[in-house]
Structure formats: C-alpha cells, structure tokens
Design a protein around this motif. Sequence first.
Motif, PDB file in Angstrom:
ATOM      1  N   VAL A 138       1.277  -1.218   0.186  1.00  0.00           N
ATOM      2  CA  VAL A 138      -0.328   0.017   0.406  1.00  0.00           C
ATOM      3  C   VAL A 138       0.642   1.110  -0.026  1.00  0.00           C
ATOM      4  CG1 VAL A 138      -1.990   1.241   1.212  1.00  0.00           C
ATOM      5  CG2 VAL A 138      -1.748  -1.315   1.307  1.00  0.00           C
ATOM      6  N   ILE A 139       0.563   2.229  -1.117  1.00  0.00           N
ATOM      7  CA  ILE A 139       1.395   3.257  -0.930  1.00  0.00           C
ATOM      8  C   ILE A 139       0.948   4.617  -0.868  1.00  0.00           C
ATOM      9  CG2 ILE A 139       3.077   2.517  -2.436  1.00  0.00           C
ATOM     10  CD1 ILE A 139       1.119   3.535  -5.266  1.00  0.00           C
ATOM     11  N   THR A 140       0.990   5.676  -0.337  1.00  0.00           N
ATOM     12  CA  THR A 140      -0.055   6.782   0.133  1.00  0.00           C
ATOM     13  C   THR A 140       0.770   7.983  -0.537  1.00  0.00           C
ATOM     14  OG1 THR A 140      -1.502   8.065   1.274  1.00  0.00           O
ATOM     15  CG2 THR A 140       1.496   7.163   2.299  1.00  0.00           C
ATOM     16  N   GLY A 141      -0.276   9.110  -0.793  1.00  0.00           N
ATOM     17  CA  GLY A 141       0.548  10.503  -1.191  1.00  0.00           C
ATOM     18  C   GLY A 141      -0.720  11.944  -1.780  1.00  0.00           C
ATOM     19  N   ARG A 142       0.161  12.297  -2.399  1.00  0.00           N
ATOM     20  CA  ARG A 142      -0.987  13.192  -3.085  1.00  0.00           C
ATOM     21  C   ARG A 142      -1.221  12.292  -4.423  1.00  0.00           C
ATOM     22  NH1 ARG A 142       2.504  18.251  -5.301  1.00  0.00           N
ATOM     23  NH2 ARG A 142       1.347  17.159  -7.077  1.00  0.00           N
ATOM     24  N   GLN A 143      -2.773  12.500  -4.592  1.00  0.00           N
ATOM     25  CA  GLN A 143      -3.683  11.662  -6.186  1.00  0.00           C
ATOM     26  C   GLN A 143      -2.793  11.506  -7.042  1.00  0.00           C
ATOM     27  OE1 GLN A 143      -6.717  10.422  -5.717  1.00  0.00           O
ATOM     28  NE2 GLN A 143      -6.410   9.577  -7.568  1.00  0.00           N
ATOM     29  N   ASP A 144      -2.111  12.387  -7.562  1.00  0.00           N
ATOM     30  CA  ASP A 144      -1.852  12.633  -9.067  1.00  0.00           C
ATOM     31  C   ASP A 144      -0.281  11.478  -8.662  1.00  0.00           C
ATOM     32  OD1 ASP A 144      -0.041  14.695  -7.427  1.00  0.00           O
ATOM     33  OD2 ASP A 144       0.443  15.348  -8.768  1.00  0.00           O
ATOM     34  N   GLU A 145       0.425  11.554  -7.196  1.00  0.00           N
ATOM     35  CA  GLU A 145       2.094  11.208  -7.225  1.00  0.00           C
ATOM     36  C   GLU A 145       0.992   9.657  -6.920  1.00  0.00           C
ATOM     37  OE1 GLU A 145       4.790  12.853  -7.766  1.00  0.00           O
ATOM     38  OE2 GLU A 145       3.961  14.527  -7.156  1.00  0.00           O
ATOM     39  N   VAL A 146      -0.116   9.468  -6.411  1.00  0.00           N
ATOM     40  CA  VAL A 146      -0.317   7.895  -6.631  1.00  0.00           C
ATOM     41  C   VAL A 146      -0.615   7.672  -7.534  1.00  0.00           C
ATOM     42  CG1 VAL A 146      -2.213   6.268  -5.499  1.00  0.00           C
ATOM     43  CG2 VAL A 146      -0.886   8.229  -3.708  1.00  0.00           C
ATOM     44  N   GLU A 147      -1.633   7.654  -8.117  1.00  0.00           N
ATOM     45  CA  GLU A 147      -0.918   7.107  -9.580  1.00  0.00           C
ATOM     46  C   GLU A 147      -0.158   7.130 -10.622  1.00  0.00           C
ATOM     47  OE1 GLU A 147      -4.225  10.619 -11.859  1.00  0.00           O
ATOM     48  OE2 GLU A 147      -5.895   9.680 -10.307  1.00  0.00           O
ATOM     49  N   ALA A 148       0.488   8.095 -10.279  1.00  0.00           N
ATOM     50  CA  ALA A 148       2.091   7.980 -11.290  1.00  0.00           C
ATOM     51  C   ALA A 148       2.532   6.583 -11.322  1.00  0.00           C
ATOM     52  CB  ALA A 148       2.930   9.195 -11.174  1.00  0.00           C
ATOM     53  N   ALA A 149       2.573   6.233  -9.187  1.00  0.00           N
ATOM     54  CA  ALA A 149       3.150   5.593  -8.945  1.00  0.00           C
ATOM     55  C   ALA A 149       3.156   4.126  -9.308  1.00  0.00           C
ATOM     56  CB  ALA A 149       3.471   6.218  -7.513  1.00  0.00           C
ATOM     57  N   THR A 150       1.248   4.306  -8.999  1.00  0.00           N
ATOM     58  CA  THR A 150       0.845   2.818  -9.473  1.00  0.00           C
ATOM     59  C   THR A 150       0.981   2.419 -10.609  1.00  0.00           C
ATOM     60  OG1 THR A 150      -1.049   3.837  -8.182  1.00  0.00           O
ATOM     61  CG2 THR A 150      -1.623   1.401  -9.565  1.00  0.00           C
ATOM     62  N   ASP A 151       1.041   3.245 -11.362  1.00  0.00           N
ATOM     63  CA  ASP A 151       1.277   2.994 -13.418  1.00  0.00           C
ATOM     64  C   ASP A 151       2.339   2.259 -13.640  1.00  0.00           C
ATOM     65  OD1 ASP A 151      -1.015   4.112 -14.037  1.00  0.00           O
ATOM     66  OD2 ASP A 151      -0.323   5.727 -14.487  1.00  0.00           O
ATOM     67  N   ALA A 152       3.769   2.831 -13.131  1.00  0.00           N
ATOM     68  CA  ALA A 152       4.647   2.546 -12.310  1.00  0.00           C
ATOM     69  C   ALA A 152       5.016   1.317 -12.137  1.00  0.00           C
ATOM     70  CB  ALA A 152       6.172   3.489 -12.088  1.00  0.00           C
ATOM     71  N   ALA A 153       4.147   0.606 -11.053  1.00  0.00           N
ATOM     72  CA  ALA A 153       4.418  -0.573 -10.060  1.00  0.00           C
ATOM     73  C   ALA A 153       3.721  -1.588 -11.168  1.00  0.00           C
ATOM     74  CB  ALA A 153       3.355  -0.025  -9.358  1.00  0.00           C
ATOM     75  N   ARG A 154       2.424  -1.184 -11.826  1.00  0.00           N
ATOM     76  CA  ARG A 154       1.466  -2.022 -12.657  1.00  0.00           C
ATOM     77  C   ARG A 154       2.224  -2.512 -14.190  1.00  0.00           C
ATOM     78  NH1 ARG A 154      -2.579   1.574 -13.508  1.00  0.00           N
ATOM     79  NH2 ARG A 154      -3.739   0.088 -12.020  1.00  0.00           N
ATOM     80  N   ALA A 155       3.054  -1.468 -14.342  1.00  0.00           N
ATOM     81  CA  ALA A 155       4.445  -1.759 -15.462  1.00  0.00           C
ATOM     82  C   ALA A 155       4.977  -3.140 -15.037  1.00  0.00           C
ATOM     83  CB  ALA A 155       4.976  -0.971 -16.856  1.00  0.00           C
ATOM     84  N   CYS A 156       5.767  -2.589 -13.814  1.00  0.00           N
ATOM     85  CA  CYS A 156       6.754  -3.425 -13.478  1.00  0.00           C
ATOM     86  C   CYS A 156       6.070  -4.716 -13.689  1.00  0.00           C
ATOM     87  CB  CYS A 156       7.115  -3.073 -12.025  1.00  0.00           C
ATOM     88  SG  CYS A 156       8.702  -3.738 -11.144  1.00  0.00           S
ATOM     89  N   LEU A 157       4.807  -5.190 -12.657  1.00  0.00           N
ATOM     90  CA  LEU A 157       4.582  -6.466 -12.609  1.00  0.00           C
ATOM     91  C   LEU A 157       4.269  -6.930 -14.046  1.00  0.00           C
ATOM     92  CD1 LEU A 157       2.341  -5.880  -9.128  1.00  0.00           C
ATOM     93  CD2 LEU A 157       4.264  -6.468  -9.690  1.00  0.00           C
ATOM     94  N   LYS A 158       3.594  -6.325 -14.462  1.00  0.00           N
ATOM     95  CA  LYS A 158       3.118  -6.949 -15.835  1.00  0.00           C
ATOM     96  C   LYS A 158       4.656  -7.570 -16.835  1.00  0.00           C
ATOM     97  CE  LYS A 158      -1.483  -4.553 -17.003  1.00  0.00           C
ATOM     98  NZ  LYS A 158      -1.651  -3.508 -17.401  1.00  0.00           N
ATOM     99  N   GLU A 159       6.005  -6.099 -16.381  1.00  0.00           N
ATOM    100  CA  GLU A 159       7.253  -7.223 -17.098  1.00  0.00           C
ATOM    101  C   GLU A 159       7.182  -8.697 -16.315  1.00  0.00           C
ATOM    102  OE1 GLU A 159       9.825  -3.795 -16.816  1.00  0.00           O
ATOM    103  OE2 GLU A 159       8.367  -2.566 -17.434  1.00  0.00           O
ATOM    104  N   VAL A 160       7.459  -8.650 -15.318  1.00  0.00           N
ATOM    105  CA  VAL A 160       7.817  -9.783 -14.566  1.00  0.00           C
ATOM    106  C   VAL A 160       7.031 -11.458 -14.627  1.00  0.00           C
ATOM    107  CG1 VAL A 160       9.538  -8.407 -13.743  1.00  0.00           C
ATOM    108  CG2 VAL A 160       7.366  -8.906 -12.154  1.00  0.00           C
ATOM    109  N   GLU A 161       6.068 -10.973 -15.503  1.00  0.00           N
ATOM    110  CA  GLU A 161       3.626 -11.800 -15.561  1.00  0.00           C
ATOM    111  C   GLU A 161       4.391 -12.068 -14.555  1.00  0.00           C
ATOM    112  OE1 GLU A 161       6.031 -14.623 -17.040  1.00  0.00           O
ATOM    113  OE2 GLU A 161       5.668 -13.443 -19.427  1.00  0.00           O
TER     114      GLU A 161
END
Length: 196
Positions: free
Chosen positions: A154-177
């Motif tokens: 679970v991460i926390t922060g400002r909405q736009d920062e959380v969205e950016a971090a979530t996008d990065a985490a999602r992309a990372c997880l997809k890369e490693v299946e």
Amino acid sequence: MAHTSAYDSHTVPALGFLELSSISRGFYLTDVVLKKAPVRIIASQPVSSGKHVVLYVGDVASVDESHRAALEQSDGTILKQILIPGVHPELAPFLDSIWTQDSSRSPAGESVAIIESSTLAGAILAADRALKSARVSLCRMRLGQGIGGKAYFVITGRQDEVEAATDAARACLKEVESYARADIIPRPQDEALVYF
C-alpha cells in the motif's frame, strides 16, 4: 527464521531476493549467501504454498557476489529472483520491519493505492519502482504469509503522485508476469484504513 536488527538504510545500496520452491534448499542457500560475501540476511523462512524466501542486503559488490553464488547452487529450485543494486532507501528498512511484525504505517496522504502481485519478488520490484517514480510513501507490505503465496503493498500520497506510482508498479509487475490487480482510493475513510 533468521532476522537482523534495524540498520541505517544509507549503508544498504543493494538488495537480493530469492523465492524458492524448496524449503530445505532455501536454508542451504542462506548459508551459501552468507559464506560468499558480507551481506545481512533480513529473512530466510518458509512462506505460504510451501515456498521459501531469502532476502538480504549489503553493498552492491557483496550482494551481487552472494546472489550469483546462490543462483549457481540453486539446483533448479528458484521460482523468482531479483537483484536491485540501487534499492530505494525507504524499501530495505520497511522489508526488515515485515519480519518483526511492525510493517504497517498509517497512511498520511490524500490517496492510497493497493497493488497486488502474484509473486513476492514482483511485489518487491514493483514497490521499489513505485517509490522511485513518484513522491509516495510505503505504508504496508505483506509478502506471502497467509495469503496463498501472493503479495501486496500500500502506498500513499497526493492523488497525482499515487496514480503515477501505481502506473509504474503496474508496468513493472506486467514485465515480470506478476500483475494481479491495483486499486486507487481517493480520500479513503479513516475507518477503512485500519483494515489495509
């Protein structure tokens, strides 16, 4: 379970992690890692679904040397493995606290995201990527214990920062299946946060 005490994160620039199909080989590789170079074991223990995890930190050269030795002697038991030479300074101490049962911090930002991984290694990689990609804080992580070998953080922060971090985490997880799901909650109810 092997566990070390808290440490200054500035002295821990590298992190190694092994997710193994064999408990006995996990303990064997713990010995290999420690004999090869001066690293600190954060955890070496069985987790859900009969897997074993070994998590260690140290300077880049030592972690790299220990990691290579473990891979060479894994005897086909490695399910996932990661080596992060420039681990985010917030991640290693947080992982250390998971094994002392003090791994939860109250979310203080206006938004939270819950990011779920099908593997433990994926969650560690994705958390590191999320922390490096935006101004967010890690407030909880659970790795495989009692949740069928899955992991989430679970991460926390400002909405736009959380969205950016979530996008990065999602992309990372997809890369490693390892992607399972990610959800963002704007302005979560305080009563709900205690359940995360």
